[in-house]
Write a protein that holds these residues in place. Structure first.
Motif, PDB file in Angstrom:
ATOM      1  N   LEU A 258       0.837  -1.199   0.000  1.00 26.71           N
ATOM      2  CA  LEU A 258       0.000   0.000   0.000  1.00 26.71           C
ATOM      3  C   LEU A 258       0.868   1.243   0.000  1.00 26.71           C
ATOM      4  CD1 LEU A 258      -2.916   1.233   0.315  1.00 26.71           C
ATOM      5  CD2 LEU A 258      -2.444   1.290   2.784  1.00 26.71           C
ATOM      6  N   LEU A 259       0.645   2.102  -1.014  1.00 26.00           N
ATOM      7  CA  LEU A 259       1.210   3.433  -1.007  1.00 26.00           C
ATOM      8  C   LEU A 259       0.149   4.386  -0.465  1.00 26.00           C
ATOM      9  CD1 LEU A 259       3.163   2.033  -3.079  1.00 26.00           C
ATOM     10  CD2 LEU A 259       3.346   4.280  -4.167  1.00 26.00           C
ATOM     11  N   ARG A 260       0.581   5.303   0.370  1.00 27.93           N
ATOM     12  CA  ARG A 260      -0.347   6.275   0.942  1.00 27.93           C
ATOM     13  C   ARG A 260      -0.106   7.633   0.299  1.00 27.93           C
ATOM     14  NH1 ARG A 260       1.422   4.815   6.868  1.00 27.93           N
ATOM     15  NH2 ARG A 260       3.260   4.201   5.652  1.00 27.93           N
ATOM     16  N   GLY A 261      -1.171   8.234  -0.177  1.00 26.82           N
ATOM     17  CA  GLY A 261      -1.027   9.493  -0.873  1.00 26.82           C
ATOM     18  C   GLY A 261      -2.273  10.339  -0.799  1.00 26.82           C
ATOM     19  N   ALA A 262      -2.315  11.379  -1.611  1.00 27.19           N
ATOM     20  CA  ALA A 262      -3.460  12.270  -1.724  1.00 27.19           C
ATOM     21  C   ALA A 262      -3.406  12.939  -3.083  1.00 27.19           C
ATOM     22  CB  ALA A 262      -3.451  13.320  -0.618  1.00 27.19           C
TER      23      ALA A 262
END
Length: 291
Positions: A61-65
């Motif tokens: 999982l990559l966490r971003g916005a």
């Protein structure tokens, strides 16, 4: 020969304008064999924790916005709204936290004003009803008003609501004050993350920047450009791929999945594993999570 990983770097949950809760988003990705998923809700990191908790064994999982930005077009006209994907940044970095809070407040004011304008013209919507569609802490957006219009029987779908009533420049459209794109690149980099220009040539959405603007942003720290996107025509994908090679940008592909708010399935477009690893070499903010 082993199967190449399936990587989708642009998806949305109910933390912004998607219809799947973050845990449901992860489950939907796992169900179609996604190996690497990025959660990139608009102007918020509120879905990160739930997505991380739902991560199945083996999935990364990559966490971003997705940051709401404004950019020069590269022409002699007014600036245009653009979106910047930021990944793996420290969400508690003070500049990031403050700017995301400001953008979320802008979104609330904008959605309320658009709803009030429609109600004044006799449409069966009101702010209380629209805001009731937002999960607690979600980042408000036009799709929430679109869903209220669908529920009221005004239109048949979210896409129809945008095409007929909520498009940029419609009588009910209200602009918001977005972040200058160079400032957004700077703050994501300062928080240890990397940035990718989202769907830069999605012409069906309205005005777009000239390719020269993307090349200039590469010199300012932009790391990648979203080449393979459902709203990109084949000729624009080819143009962007050449631009990425010339400007030293990493070419990515993503579905921009929103659940039932759009018809695009998750992982319709994907990113090459080599491209992802090249991008991750630049990050120092948060770790990629593995289930």
């Amino acid at each position: 020969m082993p199967r190449r990983p399936r990587i989708d770097l642009h998806t949305h949950s109910t933390a912004s304008d998607g219809t799947d809760r973050p845990a449901e988003l992860v489950a939907a990705a796992a169900a179609v064999g996604v190996d690497v998923l990025a959660i990139t809700d608009h102007d918020t990191t509120a879905g990160w924790a739930e997505a991380a908790a739902a991560l199945p064994s083996g999935m990364r999982l990559l966490r971003g916005a997705e940051f709401s930005c404004v950019s020069p077009t590269g022409r002699a006209d007014r600036p245009v709204a653009v979106h910047l994907l930021g990944y793996q940044f420290d969400p508690e970095h003070p500049v990031i936290a403050a700017e995301q809070a400001r953008l979320r407040a802008e979104r609330v004011q904008r959605l309320r004003r658009m709803t009030e304008k429609m109600a004044a013209d006799g449409y069966p919507v009101d702010p209380d009803t629209v805001f009731a569609l937002l999960p607690r802490g979600a980042s408000a957006g036009r799709p929430h008003l679109a869903r209220a219009l669908v529920a009221a029987g005004v239109v048949g779908s979210v896409n129809e609501a945008f095409a007929e009533l909520l498009y940029n420049g419609s009588p009910y459209f209200v602009p918001k004050t977005d972040t200058p794109v160079r400032d957004a690149i700077d703050m994501v980099r300062a928080a240890g993350g990397f940035t990718v220009f989202a769907h830069p040539l999605a012409r069906r959405r309205g005005r777009v920047v000239e390719p020269s603007v993307i090349a200039e942003l590469a010199t300012a720290g932009l790391a990648g450009v979203e080449v393979d996107h459902p709203d990109h025509a084949p000729e624009d994908r080819a143009l962007l791929r050449r631009l990425a090679a010339d400007a030293g940008l990493v070419a990515t592909g993503s579905s921009d999945y929103h659940g039932t708010n759009k018809t695009t399935p998750i992982a319709l477009e994907t990113t090459a594993p080599e491209a992802l690893e090249q991008l991750l070499d630049t990050t120092t903010g948060v770790e990629v999570l593995t289930g």
